[in-house]
Scaffold this active site. Structure first.
Site, short mmCIF file in Angstrom:
data_model
loop_
_atom_site.label_atom_id
_atom_site.label_comp_id
_atom_site.label_asym_id
_atom_site.label_seq_id
_atom_site.Cartn_x
_atom_site.Cartn_y
_atom_site.Cartn_z
N LEU A 27 39.80 44.14 36.58
CA LEU A 27 39.33 45.32 37.31
C LEU A 27 39.38 45.05 38.81
O LEU A 27 38.77 44.10 39.29
CB LEU A 27 37.91 45.68 36.88
CG LEU A 27 37.69 45.89 35.38
CD1 LEU A 27 36.32 46.51 35.14
CD2 LEU A 27 38.79 46.73 34.75
N GLY A 30 37.80 48.81 42.83
CA GLY A 30 36.69 49.07 43.76
C GLY A 30 37.17 49.09 45.20
O GLY A 30 38.11 48.39 45.57
N ARG A 34 32.21 47.29 51.92
CA ARG A 34 31.43 46.35 52.73
C ARG A 34 32.28 45.26 53.38
O ARG A 34 31.82 44.52 54.24
CB ARG A 34 30.32 45.72 51.88
CG ARG A 34 29.14 46.68 51.72
CD ARG A 34 27.91 45.94 51.30
NE ARG A 34 27.91 45.68 49.87
CZ ARG A 34 27.32 44.63 49.30
NH1 ARG A 34 26.71 43.72 50.05
NH2 ARG A 34 27.35 44.46 48.00
C1 UD1 Z 1 28.73 45.04 37.09
C2 UD1 Z 1 28.06 45.14 35.71
C3 UD1 Z 1 26.75 44.36 35.72
C4 UD1 Z 1 26.98 42.92 36.13
C5 UD1 Z 1 27.72 42.87 37.48
C6 UD1 Z 1 28.12 41.46 37.78
C7 UD1 Z 1 28.69 47.28 34.78
C8 UD1 Z 1 28.28 48.67 34.51
N1 UD1 Z 1 27.82 46.50 35.40
O1 UD1 Z 1 27.88 45.71 37.98
O2 UD1 Z 1 26.16 44.39 34.44
O3 UD1 Z 1 25.76 42.24 36.19
O4 UD1 Z 1 28.91 43.67 37.44
O5 UD1 Z 1 28.63 41.39 39.07
O6 UD1 Z 1 29.78 46.90 34.41
N2 UD1 Z 1 35.46 48.55 39.27
C9 UD1 Z 1 36.58 49.31 39.07
N3 UD1 Z 1 36.45 50.64 38.86
C10 UD1 Z 1 35.25 51.26 38.84
C11 UD1 Z 1 34.10 50.47 39.05
C12 UD1 Z 1 34.25 49.12 39.26
O7 UD1 Z 1 37.70 48.80 39.07
O8 UD1 Z 1 35.22 52.48 38.65
C13 UD1 Z 1 35.61 47.11 39.49
C14 UD1 Z 1 35.16 46.69 40.88
O9 UD1 Z 1 36.25 46.66 41.77
C15 UD1 Z 1 34.62 45.31 40.63
C16 UD1 Z 1 34.12 45.34 39.21
O10 UD1 Z 1 34.76 46.44 38.59
O11 UD1 Z 1 35.62 44.32 40.70
C17 UD1 Z 1 32.61 45.47 39.10
O12 UD1 Z 1 32.20 46.68 39.68
P1 UD1 Z 1 30.85 46.78 40.48
O13 UD1 Z 1 30.71 48.18 40.94
O14 UD1 Z 1 30.78 45.72 41.49
O15 UD1 Z 1 29.79 46.51 39.31
P2 UD1 Z 1 28.29 46.16 39.46
O16 UD1 Z 1 27.53 47.38 39.76
O17 UD1 Z 1 28.13 45.01 40.37
#
Ligand code: UD1
Ligand code: CA
Length: 469
Positions: A27, A30, A34
């Protein structure tokens, strides 16, 4: 930015115990706002490789058949970086970032006919160790869904919480949605998980976005799987492995963590680092046992230093190979294509680029060797320059074995010096020199007796007339 490519061909699949095919879903959609950057977050580099490549490298040990990178912001550049590292990488575009569950769903069409396990990794979480991924794979043999967890030192960290019942993972609750009791759980979700690919995509179809973030949480698949009577568990790793990068401060911390680890590894492997904290490694630096690295040495990508070689202080190496017994620096610069055979000496203020230098040759002082071949035991005098560029094209200089190149020789390429040849100091060599010949290519010296004094007297007289002194 130069593409980060593998310097060695990938291992072919040799491990016959591997029965289950593996697909990676990384994934990386994002925005990374920041970071305050025009560059997509996952392309920011740690040890000269995009963090995305670190995530892909860690998963090499799984020998994945398929690699799908889910991109959004800066998708094209992210895809390019992924394919530079592994040409098999495929891209799934997530137009809108609706959550991690939605992100994984974007990989479904590509993996429709894929049979085997899927590992979900985050492109901004570069330090998961291969051993940890192997532990997940092991746990997968007994469980339908396996999550990678860790014990968070900070009790208030906003990670998803793993609700365990013995060895069984019942569900994951996101911090925002968690009750005070659930927030008190220290076992947290890293984001990495493993499940059968078809099952994973099927579970995701049931994920809803009726939660505090109005996002489709990937983490919801655990509760959904349990409700179907499937098994789920969590494997624990070190918190340091799960370090995510969201800001430049995180990036600097990640770099420091990488460097600290690389230094320890080098020391453990039998490399002497005189002042470890001043040596900087690239993601792929290879240092042989008993090599000695003096203070303030920087390794760019693609460097191999063999056993017993010494890199002296303040040298910068990139894309270079130093063989056994070589000495580099102090203050030397080896650039891509510097191929040095055994016992080669490169001294202070010497730059070498795209040059093959044979055994025992010496370039000890203030020289530029670019696009050249230098034969065995040849000595290149101080201040020698290979004039390799005519303003339009690059040309090669070929120097044989046991040649003595006099100090301050300009070698205007294309040009060659035969074995055992010699050039006089200060020569500008524009045509080939046959083996054993001495090339003199400078003006003959003329001494004019008394002339210097006469000249000085005349100049002093002119000055006195102008200034009255
Ligand atoms: C996520 C987890 C959380 C975990 C944490 C660890 C979920 C719902 N939550 O939260 O349980 O403790 O990671 O760091 O999964 N991304 C996409 N598309 C999206 C959303 C995110 O590609 O629509 C990617 C982001 O670029 C990133 C990763 O997924 O690399 C995690 O997304 P992020 O929004 O940081 O998740 P957290 O809220 O931190
Ligand atoms: Ca995160």
């Amino acid at each position: 930015m130069n593409p980060i490519k593998r310097t060695q061909p990938k291992d072919k699949r040799q491990d016959c115990n591997v029965t289950m095919d593996t697909a990676l879903i990384i994934l990386a959609a994002g925005q990374g706002s920041r970071m305050k950057s025009d560059l997509p977050k996952v392309l920011h580099e740690i040890a000269d490789a995009p963090m995305l490549v670190h995530a892909m490298k860690a998963a090499d040990s799984l020998q994945p058949e398929r690699i799908v990178v889910v991109t959004g912001h800066g998708g094209e550049a992210v895809g390019r970086a992924a394919r530079d590292w592994d040409e098999r990488a495929e891209i799934a575009v997530q137009e809108e970032q609706l959550g991690t569950g939605h992100a994984v769903a974007q990989a479904a069409p590509l993996l429709k006919s894929f049979n085997g396990d899927a590992f979900v990794l985050f492109g901004d979480t570069p330090f998961i160790r291969p051993e940890t991924l192997d532990a997940l794979k092991q746990a997968r043999q007994q469980n339908d869904v396996v999550i990678l967890g860790f014990h968070a030192a900070d009790r208030d960290a906003r990670y998803g919480r793993l609700v365990m019942d013995g060895e069984t993972l019942q569900r994951i609750v996101e911090y925002k949605d968690a009750s005070p009791e659930e927030r008190a759980i220290s076992f947290c979700n890293s984001g990495v998980l493993c499940a059968d690919a078809a099952l994973l995509f099927d579970l995701i179809t049931e994920v809803k976005n009726d939660n505090a973030s109005a996002e489709y949480y990937l983490t919801d698949i655990v509760g959904i799987a349990r409700a179907r009577g499937l098994t789920a568990t969590a494997v624990a790793c070190d918190e340091a492995e799960t370090m995510g990068i969201n800001s430049r401060i995180d990036l600097a911390r990640a770099e420091a963590a990488f460097q600290a680890g690389a230094r320890v590894k080098a020391l453990e492997d039998g490399v002497t680092l005189v002042a470890p904290e001043t040596v900087y490694f690239a993601h792929d630096t290879v240092l042989g046992r008993d090599s000695i690295i003096e203070p303030n040495v920087v390794f760019g990508p693609g460097v191999t230093v063999e056993t017993g070689a010494r890199v002296r202080a303040f040298s910068h190496l990139e894309g270079a190979h130093v063989s056994r017994g070589g000495t580099i620096g102090p203050f030397a610069r080896l650039r891509p294509g510097a191929e040095l055979a055994e016992d080669v000496h490169i001294g202070n203020f010497v730059e070498v680029k795209n040059a093959i230098i044979d055994r025992g040759a010496k370039v000890n002082h203030l020289s530029y060797i670019g696009d050249a071949d230098i034969g065995e035991a040849t000595n290149i005098g101080a201040g020698t320059i290979t004039c390799n560029y005519d303003g339009v094209m690059k040309h090669r200089t070929r120097i044989g074995a046991r040649v003595f190149v006099g100090s301050d020789t300009m070698l205007v390429a294309p040009v060659s010096l035969g074995d055992d040849a010699m050039t006089a100091s200060g020569s500008v060599i524009t045509s080939d020199v046959e083996p054993g010949a001495l090339a003199l290519a400078r003006a003959r010296q003329v001494n004019k007796p008394g002339m210097a004094r006469k000249l000085m007297d005349r100049l002093r007289a002119i000055k006195a007339k102008q200034t009255g002194r």
